[in-house]
Design an enzyme around this catalytic site. Sequence first.
Site, PDB file in Angstrom:
ATOM      1  N   ARG A  63      80.336  79.018  49.342  1.00  0.00           N
ATOM      2  CA  ARG A  63      80.225  80.462  49.492  1.00  0.00           C
ATOM      3  C   ARG A  63      80.015  80.713  50.978  1.00  0.00           C
ATOM      4  O   ARG A  63      79.033  80.240  51.562  1.00  0.00           O
ATOM      5  CB  ARG A  63      79.068  81.004  48.654  1.00  0.00           C
ATOM      6  CG  ARG A  63      78.883  82.526  48.741  1.00  0.00           C
ATOM      7  CD  ARG A  63      77.790  82.870  49.733  1.00  0.00           C
ATOM      8  NE  ARG A  63      77.417  84.288  49.684  1.00  0.00           N
ATOM      9  CZ  ARG A  63      76.626  84.878  50.566  1.00  0.00           C
ATOM     10  NH1 ARG A  63      76.102  84.189  51.577  1.00  0.00           N
ATOM     11  NH2 ARG A  63      76.338  86.139  50.468  1.00  0.00           N
ATOM     12  N   ASP A 110      79.057  82.876  54.075  1.00  0.00           N
ATOM     13  CA  ASP A 110      78.205  84.020  54.330  1.00  0.00           C
ATOM     14  C   ASP A 110      78.819  84.978  55.348  1.00  0.00           C
ATOM     15  O   ASP A 110      79.302  84.550  56.402  1.00  0.00           O
ATOM     16  CB  ASP A 110      76.848  83.518  54.852  1.00  0.00           C
ATOM     17  CG  ASP A 110      75.912  84.642  55.229  1.00  0.00           C
ATOM     18  OD1 ASP A 110      75.474  85.365  54.320  1.00  0.00           O
ATOM     19  OD2 ASP A 110      75.631  84.807  56.432  1.00  0.00           O
ATOM     20  N   ALA A 111      78.786  86.275  55.032  1.00  0.00           N
ATOM     21  CA  ALA A 111      79.099  87.370  55.964  1.00  0.00           C
ATOM     22  C   ALA A 111      80.265  87.064  56.894  1.00  0.00           C
ATOM     23  O   ALA A 111      80.137  87.143  58.123  1.00  0.00           O
ATOM     24  CB  ALA A 111      77.849  87.725  56.774  1.00  0.00           C
ATOM     25  N   GLU A 131      81.592  86.272  51.275  1.00  0.00           N
ATOM     26  CA  GLU A 131      80.883  87.549  51.377  1.00  0.00           C
ATOM     27  C   GLU A 131      81.526  88.281  52.547  1.00  0.00           C
ATOM     28  O   GLU A 131      81.591  87.746  53.658  1.00  0.00           O
ATOM     29  CB  GLU A 131      79.390  87.347  51.637  1.00  0.00           C
ATOM     30  CG  GLU A 131      78.643  88.660  51.790  1.00  0.00           C
ATOM     31  CD  GLU A 131      77.244  88.483  52.354  1.00  0.00           C
ATOM     32  OE1 GLU A 131      76.394  89.343  52.087  1.00  0.00           O
ATOM     33  OE2 GLU A 131      77.014  87.498  53.087  1.00  0.00           O
ATOM     34  N   ASP A 135      69.777  88.446  48.857  1.00  0.00           N
ATOM     35  CA  ASP A 135      69.793  89.586  49.774  1.00  0.00           C
ATOM     36  C   ASP A 135      69.201  90.828  49.133  1.00  0.00           C
ATOM     37  O   ASP A 135      68.366  91.516  49.728  1.00  0.00           O
ATOM     38  CB  ASP A 135      71.236  89.902  50.184  1.00  0.00           C
ATOM     39  CG  ASP A 135      71.665  89.139  51.423  1.00  0.00           C
ATOM     40  OD1 ASP A 135      70.791  88.801  52.245  1.00  0.00           O
ATOM     41  OD2 ASP A 135      72.872  88.881  51.570  1.00  0.00           O
TER      42      ASP A 135
END
Length: 596
Positions: free
Chosen positions: A259, A261-262, A294, A385
Amino acid sequence: MKKNLPDKFGARLLRPDRTRFRLWAPGRKEAYVELEPGRADATRIPMQAKKEGWFEAEAACGAGTRYRYCFEDGLSVPDPASRMQDGDVHDASVVVDPSAYRWRHTRWRGRPWSEAVIYELHAGALGGFEGVRAQLPRLAKLGITAVELMPIADFPGGRNWGYDGVLPYAPDRAYGSPEALKALIDDAHGLGLMVFLDVVYNHFGPDGNYLHAYAPSFFREDVQTPWGPAIDFRRRPVREFFTGNAMYWLHEFRFDGLRLDAVHAISEQDWLEEMASDVRQAIDRQRQVHLVIEHDGNAVSLLEHEFDAQWNDDGHHVLHRLLTDENQGYYRDYDDQPAALLARCLAEGFVYQGEPSAHRDGKPRGKPSAHLPPTSFVLFLQNHDQIGNRALGERLRTLARVRGRTQALRAAIALVLLSPQIPLIFMGEEYGVETPFLYFTSHGPELAQAVREGRRKEFASFEAFADGTGAEIPDPNEASTFEASREGLFEAEGDWHAYYQALLRCRREALMPHLDAARAIGARALGPQAVEARWSLGDGRTLAIHANFGEQAVAATAPADSAGLLFESRPDAARRLREGWLDPACTVAWMEAGTP
């Protein structure tokens, strides 16, 4: 593997008694590798300068050897591609033998993405890799099929969310050794569980990153992110450092997916496609490996090619708005006709598909997503989050209880777990615990104070903290803040746990085998707080879900006489729906034969 990019960086064991060291330091003219620094028998070996800023050396040493890189001005740093640290991020790196662990479940090839039921957890909160390992049988019994670890790359101190990592290749020693991590993954595979890893490729943490001192071109000063200068993905070594990292976790540790991130904070978005393509080409094609992002911009183009799915923040935000009535911060984007927005999410994936966002100063956000399959979206009610970035770390169970919305929350759980989108559960959620999940760190005094003040400023615009003192906001650096986030995570199995287990059993038996070809038929709002949605499944049947989060019954489309009840979150809700009424705070799921 067609590309063995991880070997371009760091220490590679050539033979049991010989190691090659490679470092990219384009800002330096000389470099050395120091073996066993700080000891009487320490040895400093000059590294040979190569083209384009590379340095290389070989030494007569093997696994377990401690080392650091040194430069002409006396600066001494750990390996940026360290596979293990002898302590914390500022300490010496350690040569690792990647073949030391003997895998037991060598025939594991993964599971299809459509079978994913993701359980996000924080390894430290569960007691490190061994603590997570002990929970695996329970998670498999619950109906989880994929465990997702929050970032584990080496961070400063002994407790951290993981997004302050500075050594992306090194599992943090606070959680255990690389072999302990491999044992965790091995056990998971034996139980039929996939294991995903959350990785951070958009920034380094504020403490322990030495790259600016010897590789300043790793960053670009003309592009700023919330964490400082952007990483310069225009440069080939930088791209290879992170692509190699992705392959390292997937190949050497046998993670089943990542996954990312950002990734909207990565200025060169084309690297994402390049990295994913390289991974797909390099990993054994018999393995099923999954890549999830994400992305605040709802990046549809990435989901059309190499990436399996994106975290559906839109779905979370509108469900949270419906359950709590909160409309501050980014929730104000979902304050107008939230049921209609939820219907769009269920039918088309994203809520924002190019519309202006009030929270983003009216700028448009997203692209059309209706053509994507439902499995392109990871849907959740809670994650690290959405709990931890609250000032007090309240879980949704707490927020629903104080508002008298517990039954509505149960209805939302049923919607998430029975929707064809991929569900994600956050640790402890399945027990209905109200243990907060707070933001925690273990920085030194100066940085700890900066983080403390930053949290106060972050919430100063919220009504509850309008005076700006932040007196009630837990101090992220206090050990008690971390301990409060792990107390009572796993209570005795009760009604809440049984509810999750029943829903996941229903998903496994009725939905999973047919989700690969699932497509949305349509969805609509039923008043201000209720929706109905329908999807065609791969076997020709139609899944219909009706969900009401309000306090009043609403008129709804009655199911066909031939429809079979799949699940009802409250007794008698199905009977009432057959009469054309959807009761308050309930979800009903049906399975209809044939196609519409």
